[in-house]
Design a protein around this motif. Sequence first.
Motif, PDB file in Angstrom:
ATOM      1  N   THR A 125       0.751  -1.116   0.007  1.00 38.85           N
ATOM      2  CA  THR A 125       0.071   0.056  -0.134  1.00 38.85           C
ATOM      3  C   THR A 125       0.816   1.387  -0.071  1.00 38.85           C
ATOM      4  O   THR A 125       0.261   2.391   0.128  1.00 38.85           O
ATOM      5  N   GLY A 126       1.967   0.987  -0.191  1.00 38.36           N
ATOM      6  CA  GLY A 126       2.857   2.570  -0.020  1.00 38.36           C
ATOM      7  C   GLY A 126       3.450   2.903  -1.290  1.00 38.36           C
ATOM      8  O   GLY A 126       2.670   2.648  -2.337  1.00 38.36           O
ATOM      9  N   VAL A 127       4.294   3.559  -1.531  1.00 41.25           N
ATOM     10  CA  VAL A 127       4.727   4.166  -2.610  1.00 41.25           C
ATOM     11  C   VAL A 127       5.409   3.299  -3.663  1.00 41.25           C
ATOM     12  O   VAL A 127       5.841   2.077  -3.358  1.00 41.25           O
ATOM     13  N   GLY A 128       4.738   3.036  -4.911  1.00 34.87           N
ATOM     14  CA  GLY A 128       5.047   2.074  -5.814  1.00 34.87           C
ATOM     15  C   GLY A 128       4.673   0.856  -5.627  1.00 34.87           C
ATOM     16  O   GLY A 128       5.071  -0.293  -6.016  1.00 34.87           O
ATOM     17  N   GLN A 129       3.593   0.843  -4.830  1.00 32.97           N
ATOM     18  CA  GLN A 129       2.796  -0.284  -4.778  1.00 32.97           C
ATOM     19  C   GLN A 129       1.342  -0.247  -4.633  1.00 32.97           C
ATOM     20  O   GLN A 129       0.771   0.629  -4.618  1.00 32.97           O
ATOM     21  N   ALA A 130       0.687  -1.396  -5.100  1.00 30.94           N
ATOM     22  CA  ALA A 130      -0.813  -1.417  -5.122  1.00 30.94           C
ATOM     23  C   ALA A 130      -1.165  -2.740  -4.506  1.00 30.94           C
ATOM     24  O   ALA A 130      -0.356  -3.888  -4.674  1.00 30.94           O
ATOM     25  N   ASP A 131      -2.266  -3.086  -3.910  1.00 30.58           N
ATOM     26  CA  ASP A 131      -2.728  -4.326  -3.305  1.00 30.58           C
ATOM     27  C   ASP A 131      -4.088  -4.742  -3.944  1.00 30.58           C
ATOM     28  O   ASP A 131      -4.698  -5.681  -3.318  1.00 30.58           O
ATOM     29  N   ARG A 132      -4.861  -3.920  -4.622  1.00 28.64           N
ATOM     30  CA  ARG A 132      -6.096  -4.259  -5.107  1.00 28.64           C
ATOM     31  C   ARG A 132      -6.255  -4.235  -6.824  1.00 28.64           C
ATOM     32  O   ARG A 132      -5.607  -3.210  -7.404  1.00 28.64           O
ATOM     33  N   VAL A 133      -6.869  -4.958  -7.285  1.00 28.44           N
ATOM     34  CA  VAL A 133      -7.347  -5.090  -8.854  1.00 28.44           C
ATOM     35  C   VAL A 133      -8.725  -5.208  -8.838  1.00 28.44           C
ATOM     36  O   VAL A 133      -9.267  -6.335  -8.518  1.00 28.44           O
ATOM     37  N   PHE A 134      -9.410  -4.596  -9.853  1.00 29.73           N
ATOM     38  CA  PHE A 134     -10.876  -4.971 -10.481  1.00 29.73           C
ATOM     39  C   PHE A 134     -10.874  -4.820 -11.807  1.00 29.73           C
ATOM     40  O   PHE A 134     -10.056  -3.982 -12.613  1.00 29.73           O
ATOM     41  N   SER A 135     -11.177  -6.078 -12.475  1.00 30.48           N
ATOM     42  CA  SER A 135     -11.300  -6.062 -13.759  1.00 30.48           C
ATOM     43  C   SER A 135     -12.644  -6.647 -14.326  1.00 30.48           C
ATOM     44  O   SER A 135     -13.317  -7.651 -13.760  1.00 30.48           O
ATOM     45  N   ASP A 136     -13.142  -6.124 -15.660  1.00 29.64           N
ATOM     46  CA  ASP A 136     -14.512  -6.704 -16.034  1.00 29.64           C
ATOM     47  C   ASP A 136     -14.725  -6.376 -17.365  1.00 29.64           C
ATOM     48  O   ASP A 136     -14.183  -5.155 -17.735  1.00 29.64           O
TER      49      ASP A 136
END
Length: 169
Positions: A40-51
């Motif tokens: 969840t920090g700089v240069g990070q992601a922890d969630r994705v949605f696709s459809d």
Amino acid sequence: MPLLSALSVAVNANLSSALDLTTAAAPLAARSSTAWSSGTGVGQADRVFSDRRTLNASASEDLDLAGVLLDAFGQAITFVRIKGLYIKAADANVNNVVIGNATSNAWAALLGATGTLALRPGAALGLATGTADPTGYAVTAGTGDILKVGNSGAGTAVTYDIVIIGASA
């Protein structure tokens, strides 16, 4: 669940002109690519949605970025920051896919509260924050979390693909 994600945009063009004894050329290559590690920090992601979604003629929908969308495993997603966004209107569409201008609680971080972007048939939008960006595009649950997507006209449905990459904190 760890998430490794990336978004890339590339442009290649070659402008040429036939001259008497040669051909002059101006090749162009431009590319932007961002990859996020898990977190969840700089240069990070922890969630994705696709459809892949379809809207009937003249219809619209509100995508709630905080707690309503489901991930690939059926778990509710709450985005606090959006790091990447990809939307592509289907080639076979007749009408445009219009993004933005939710009537209430608009996610205004990208287009403002009333701004819109029209994706013509076959058009795509790719947006990524840099890996050094500590904020991304903020989502505020309950007051700034609705991404409106609409069909620009009557007569036919539109289909679009969407991918949202972000962080939960």
